[in-house]
Design a protein around this motif. Structure first.
Motif, PDB file in Angstrom:
ATOM      1  N   ILE A  33      83.181  45.420  16.004  1.00 15.13           N
ATOM      2  CA  ILE A  33      84.192  46.325  16.556  1.00 15.13           C
ATOM      3  C   ILE A  33      85.420  46.355  15.675  1.00 15.13           C
ATOM      4  O   ILE A  33      85.973  47.427  15.387  1.00 15.13           O
ATOM      5  CB  ILE A  33      84.560  45.895  17.999  1.00 15.13           C
ATOM      6  N   VAL A  34      85.869  45.201  15.206  1.00 15.12           N
ATOM      7  CA  VAL A  34      87.064  45.155  14.346  1.00 15.12           C
ATOM      8  C   VAL A  34      86.790  45.865  13.026  1.00 15.12           C
ATOM      9  O   VAL A  34      87.644  46.580  12.504  1.00 15.12           O
ATOM     10  CB  VAL A  34      87.514  43.690  14.126  1.00 15.12           C
ATOM     11  N   ALA A  35      85.580  45.665  12.477  1.00 14.23           N
ATOM     12  CA  ALA A  35      85.252  46.293  11.185  1.00 14.23           C
ATOM     13  C   ALA A  35      85.014  47.792  11.320  1.00 14.23           C
ATOM     14  O   ALA A  35      85.092  48.504  10.332  1.00 14.23           O
ATOM     15  CB  ALA A  35      84.002  45.625  10.593  1.00 14.23           C
ATOM     16  N   GLY A  36      84.722  48.246  12.508  1.00 14.83           N
ATOM     17  CA  GLY A  36      84.448  49.674  12.699  1.00 14.83           C
ATOM     18  C   GLY A  36      83.119  50.051  12.082  1.00 14.83           C
ATOM     19  O   GLY A  36      82.136  49.370  12.229  1.00 14.83           O
ATOM     20  N   GLY A  37      83.073  51.141  11.384  1.00 17.24           N
ATOM     21  CA  GLY A  37      81.824  51.620  10.803  1.00 17.24           C
ATOM     22  C   GLY A  37      81.536  51.095   9.415  1.00 17.24           C
ATOM     23  O   GLY A  37      80.585  51.512   8.788  1.00 17.24           O
ATOM     24  N   ALA A  96      87.960  44.559  20.733  1.00 19.70           N
ATOM     25  CA  ALA A  96      87.205  43.342  20.410  1.00 19.70           C
ATOM     26  C   ALA A  96      87.633  42.187  21.313  1.00 19.70           C
ATOM     27  O   ALA A  96      86.801  41.353  21.691  1.00 19.70           O
ATOM     28  CB  ALA A  96      87.404  42.975  18.947  1.00 19.70           C
ATOM     29  N   ALA A  97      88.894  42.148  21.680  1.00 25.17           N
ATOM     30  CA  ALA A  97      89.379  41.066  22.551  1.00 25.17           C
ATOM     31  C   ALA A  97      88.752  41.151  23.936  1.00 25.17           C
ATOM     32  O   ALA A  97      88.573  40.124  24.606  1.00 25.17           O
ATOM     33  CB  ALA A  97      90.895  41.110  22.656  1.00 25.17           C
ATOM     34  N   ARG A  98      88.365  42.334  24.374  1.00 23.53           N
ATOM     35  CA  ARG A  98      87.740  42.495  25.688  1.00 23.53           C
ATOM     36  C   ARG A  98      86.309  41.969  25.714  1.00 23.53           C
ATOM     37  O   ARG A  98      85.747  41.765  26.775  1.00 23.53           O
ATOM     38  CB  ARG A  98      87.774  43.956  26.112  1.00 23.53           C
TER      39      ARG A  98
END
Length: 162
Positions: free
Chosen positions: A155-159, A19-21
């Motif tokens: 992205i951090v939460a995923g699915g 996520a940072a990218r």
């Protein structure tokens, strides 16, 4: 700690790193606003801009090409550089945010085009077209930044958000 928890911690760190990218520099919204304002301003007749003292240069073409390059950069940085037919479905947050992006983009173009068709004083319409183009550029830059924040959250939460 058991193996499962260690594995989940590793996955969480990898998601935060991914996520940072997606973060875009301060220059990205600034260039996006300028490029979209230039692209949108091309919908107004050049004769109206000449009355304001703005020389005839290919502002719209330069702005459009720069905007396309920035969108490609956004797509690559956010991980949407897949060959999907509907790229806004790659992340759940984009299903809600992408339609606003399209509506604002088309609305800015329509407003500047409509100002070019007014039968009033061309100088006033030209200043209004410049103001609308700058406002549309700023809103598009905000929406792209908002979309990037949604992608980072996905992205951090995923699915879990799907």
């Amino acid at each position: 700690m058991d193996e499962y928890q260690v594995g989940m911690d590793v996955v969480a760190r990898q998601r935060r790193a991914a996520a940072a990218r997606v973060r875009l520099g301060w220059w990205f919204p600034a260039l996006t606003a300028v490029s979209w304002a230039l692209a949108v301003s091309s919908a107004f007749p050049a004769s109206g801009y000449r009355r304001l003292g703005i020389p005839d240069l290919p502002y719209g073409q330069v702005g459009g090409l720069l905007f396309l390059a920035l969108i490609v950069l956004f797509s690559v940085r956010s991980g949407m550089n897949r060959r999907d037919v509907w790229p806004f479905t790659a992340y759940p947050s984009l299903r809600r945010r992408f339609p606003a992006f399209v509506l604002v983009g088309l609305g800015g173009l329509a407003a500047v085009f409509g100002l070019g068709r007014l039968s009033g004083p061309p100088t006033g319409a030209a200043w209004a077209a410049v103001a609308v183009a700058v406002a549309a550029g700023c809103v598009i830059a905000f929406l792209l930044t908002w979309m990037a924040a949604g992608i980072r959250g996905d992205i951090v939460a995923g699915g879990r958000r799907r």
